[in-house]
Design a protein around this motif. Structure first.
Motif, PDB file in Angstrom:
ATOM      1  N   ILE A   1     -25.097  22.067  23.070  1.00  0.00           N
ATOM      2  CA  ILE A   1     -25.214  23.031  21.980  1.00  0.00           C
ATOM      3  C   ILE A   1     -25.931  24.240  22.563  1.00  0.00           C
ATOM      4  O   ILE A   1     -26.954  24.100  23.246  1.00  0.00           O
ATOM      5  N   CYS A   2     -25.420  25.437  22.295  1.00  0.00           N
ATOM      6  CA  CYS A   2     -25.988  26.670  22.860  1.00  0.00           C
ATOM      7  C   CYS A   2     -26.441  27.628  21.769  1.00  0.00           C
ATOM      8  O   CYS A   2     -26.030  27.486  20.619  1.00  0.00           O
ATOM      9  N   GLU A   3     -27.261  28.616  22.166  1.00  0.00           N
ATOM     10  CA  GLU A   3     -27.841  29.620  21.255  1.00  0.00           C
ATOM     11  C   GLU A   3     -29.043  29.019  20.519  1.00  0.00           C
ATOM     12  O   GLU A   3     -28.905  28.095  19.711  1.00  0.00           O
TER      13      GLU A   3
ATOM     14  N   ILE B   1     -29.062  28.285  16.749  1.00  0.00           N
ATOM     15  CA  ILE B   1     -28.043  27.290  16.413  1.00  0.00           C
ATOM     16  C   ILE B   1     -28.548  25.907  16.816  1.00  0.00           C
ATOM     17  O   ILE B   1     -28.375  24.922  16.084  1.00  0.00           O
TER      18      ILE B   1
ATOM     19  N   GLN C   1     -31.175  24.716  14.272  1.00  0.00           N
ATOM     20  CA  GLN C   1     -30.548  24.230  13.038  1.00  0.00           C
ATOM     21  C   GLN C   1     -29.903  22.868  13.262  1.00  0.00           C
ATOM     22  O   GLN C   1     -29.956  21.992  12.396  1.00  0.00           O
ATOM     23  N   TYR C   2     -29.302  22.698  14.428  1.00  0.00           N
ATOM     24  CA  TYR C   2     -28.669  21.410  14.767  1.00  0.00           C
ATOM     25  C   TYR C   2     -29.720  20.298  14.766  1.00  0.00           C
ATOM     26  O   TYR C   2     -29.534  19.248  14.142  1.00  0.00           O
TER      27      TYR C   2
ATOM     28  N   GLU D   1     -30.716  19.417  11.339  1.00  0.00           N
ATOM     29  CA  GLU D   1     -29.708  18.693  10.571  1.00  0.00           C
ATOM     30  C   GLU D   1     -29.531  17.258  11.034  1.00  0.00           C
ATOM     31  O   GLU D   1     -29.293  16.361  10.230  1.00  0.00           O
TER      32      GLU D   1
ATOM     33  N   ASP E   1     -33.726  24.401  -0.799  1.00  0.00           N
ATOM     34  CA  ASP E   1     -33.079  25.307  -1.738  1.00  0.00           C
ATOM     35  C   ASP E   1     -32.209  26.342  -1.010  1.00  0.00           C
ATOM     36  O   ASP E   1     -32.690  27.021  -0.105  1.00  0.00           O
ATOM     37  N   PRO E   2     -30.919  26.457  -1.407  1.00  0.00           N
ATOM     38  CA  PRO E   2     -30.014  27.387  -0.723  1.00  0.00           C
ATOM     39  C   PRO E   2     -30.514  28.825  -0.652  1.00  0.00           C
ATOM     40  O   PRO E   2     -30.315  29.495   0.357  1.00  0.00           O
TER      41      PRO E   2
ATOM     42  N   ARG F   1     -33.205  28.997   1.937  1.00  0.00           N
ATOM     43  CA  ARG F   1     -32.556  28.857   3.252  1.00  0.00           C
ATOM     44  C   ARG F   1     -31.951  30.196   3.674  1.00  0.00           C
ATOM     45  O   ARG F   1     -32.065  30.609   4.828  1.00  0.00           O
TER      46      ARG F   1
ATOM     47  N   ARG G   1     -32.802  32.278   7.029  1.00  0.00           N
ATOM     48  CA  ARG G   1     -31.732  32.645   7.966  1.00  0.00           C
ATOM     49  C   ARG G   1     -31.653  34.155   8.127  1.00  0.00           C
ATOM     50  O   ARG G   1     -31.437  34.663   9.230  1.00  0.00           O
TER      51      ARG G   1
END
Lengths: 228, 223
Positions: B64-66, B69, B72-73, B76, B88-89, B92, B96
């Motif tokens: 996984i790069c960046e 990102i 977040q990976y 998750e 809560d969206p 979030r 972000r």
């Protein structure tokens, strides 16, 4: 449930179009507010203090800005017709390709369109390199999202429209069917999908707009005294 | 469940440090592999063929790069411990947005501005300094009186930004300014973050970073 969804957009913005597509794919009712970007409304400036740009999604009075951020917000708030994959690794890949499309593909293709001489040549070389990576990613897939249009397709969708517009104005082949067969057929499939097709801005107006931008850029570069 | 986690990184990179902080927050064991960017390893080129950059996280063989990102990976996959993004969206989206603000590549990113601060002189440096401080001031406004950007809890945006704080001393030396004078709340926040084990064990000594910048300036002919 009284949901109020507004989208601040312009008639031509490819970035705002991503949000239009996402809302339509999910069947979300919304009100489109068209902005004249040469005369931004007080509301736009209030909702996006930092960047003063569109698109802006306003959901029950609260603004969300930046198209990638908005797309993820929409996907997390309305669960039907998911845009991002469920698997964390696939999600990371989708985010990676969307970022690549924005940072590298869009930047190089825009430069190939707007610059002249050596700068344009260099931009074209970079664009071709970048498109090769996308072509590879398309292997075995109809859309970047697989069988259905997904997050990456929406973020790259500008290519399926602006690509040919730039090519027509500048006389340069950017997505050559022979060099990039998978990407080329993706552009056709994407552009013809009903929700996408029904929302393209008028092509003749787009050509006028981008021709004018190019003319201004040429005038600006020829009037500067230093040569590169 | 034996997870194999490898991190390809450069010790001084504030982007790589973001991943180290995230891994530490989740209490994850991993193998750190220092990369020589002047002589890129076959593994780096294989795992990040597109950008050939660090950081790269390799989880059970898959890259996984960046940096954002990757963070977040990590959040998750290992969602059970120390969640970094709020649930809560709307919250979030805010996190972000601000993380994205620091990483914008078309306009100048915080990383880019910082780099120009120590690499350039005269007008170019002044412009970079101005842009850099504008960014920090905006971020300080966003922090307000909260203990962390995430509110009561250390979160995604804190991870994204705190790693720059070990570079402040280097920026200040070469740019001739004081972050604390202009953004005292931000400096207080960075010290608060350093009280966390995950942060203090992941960030590098500002003096070492300063030495690294001296070396880089020589290499890049900035002297």
């Amino acid at each position: 449930m009284g949901e109020e969804v507004k989208l601040f957009r312009s008639w031509s913005s490819s970035f705002a179009l991503r949000i239009v597509w996402a809302l339509e794919i999910k069947g979300i009712e919304y009100e489109a507010v068209f902005e004249d970007l040469s005369n931004k409304s007080p509301l736009l400036l209030q909702y996006n203090r930092v960047h003063k740009k569109i698109p802006i999604l306003v959901h029950n009075g609260r603004p969300i800005v930046e198209s990638f951020v908005i797309l993820e917000y929409i996907d997390e708030t309305w669960k039907q017709a998911p845009l991002l994959p469920e698997d964390p690794y696939e999600r990371a890949m989708a985010r990676f390709w969307a970022k690549f499309g924005e940072d590298k593909v869009l930047t190089s293709i825009w430069s190939a369109f707007i610059k002249q001489g050596k700068e344009q040549e260099e931009a074209m070389v970079a664009a071709m390199e970048n498109l090769k990576f996308l072509e590879k990613e398309m292997k075995g897939k109809k859309f970047f999202g697989g069988e259905r249009i997904g997050y990456v397709d929406l973020t790259l969708g500008w290519l399926a429209n602006l690509g040919s517009i730039f090519e027509e104005i500048v006389g340069l082949k950017i997505v050559d069917e022979e060099k990039f067969p998978l990407l080329y057929s993706w552009m056709q499939d994407f552009a013809e999908a009903p929700i996408i097709r029904d929302n393209w801005p008028p092509r003749d107006k787009m050509i006028v707009k981008f021709q004018a931008l190019l003319d201004a850029a040429i005038a600006a570069s020829s009037s500067s005294s230093s040569s590169k | 469940m034996a997870d194999e986690i490898i991190l390809l990184d450069l010790w001084a990179s504030m982007l790589g440090m973001r991943v180290r902080v995230a891994l530490a927050e989740k209490g994850l064991k991993y193998e750190y592999r220092e990369q020589d960017l002047r002589n890129k390893s076959p593994l780096l080129l294989e795992m990040n063929p597109v950008h050939k950059k660090i950081p790269v996280l390799i989880h059970n063989g898959k890259p996984i790069c960046e940096s954002l990102i990757i963070v977040q990976y990590i959040d998750e996959v290992w969602y059970n411990k120390s969640p970094l993004l709020p649930s809560d969206p709307y919250q979030r989206a805010q996190a972000r947005f601000w993380a994205d603000y620091t990483d914008k590549l078309n306009a100048k990113s915080l990383y880019e501005l910082g780099r120009q601060l120590w690499l350039t002189k005269g007008e170019e440096q002044e412009t970079a300094k101005k842009g850099f401080m504008e960014c920090l001031k905006l971020l300080e406004g966003e922090l307000g009186d909260k203990p962390y950007f995430g509110g009561e809890n250390f979160g995604f945006l804190d991870v994204a930004l705190v790693t720059f704080s070990c570079w402040f001393f280097a920026y200040e030396s070469f740019g001739n300014f004081s972050v604390e004078a202009e953004c005292p709340k931000l400096v207080a926040w960075s010290k608060r973050c350093m009280e966390k084990e995950s942060v203090s064990s992941s960030l590098e000594d500002p003096l070492k970073i300063h030495g690294f910048v001296i070396m880089m300036r020589k290499e890049l002919g900035a002297e």
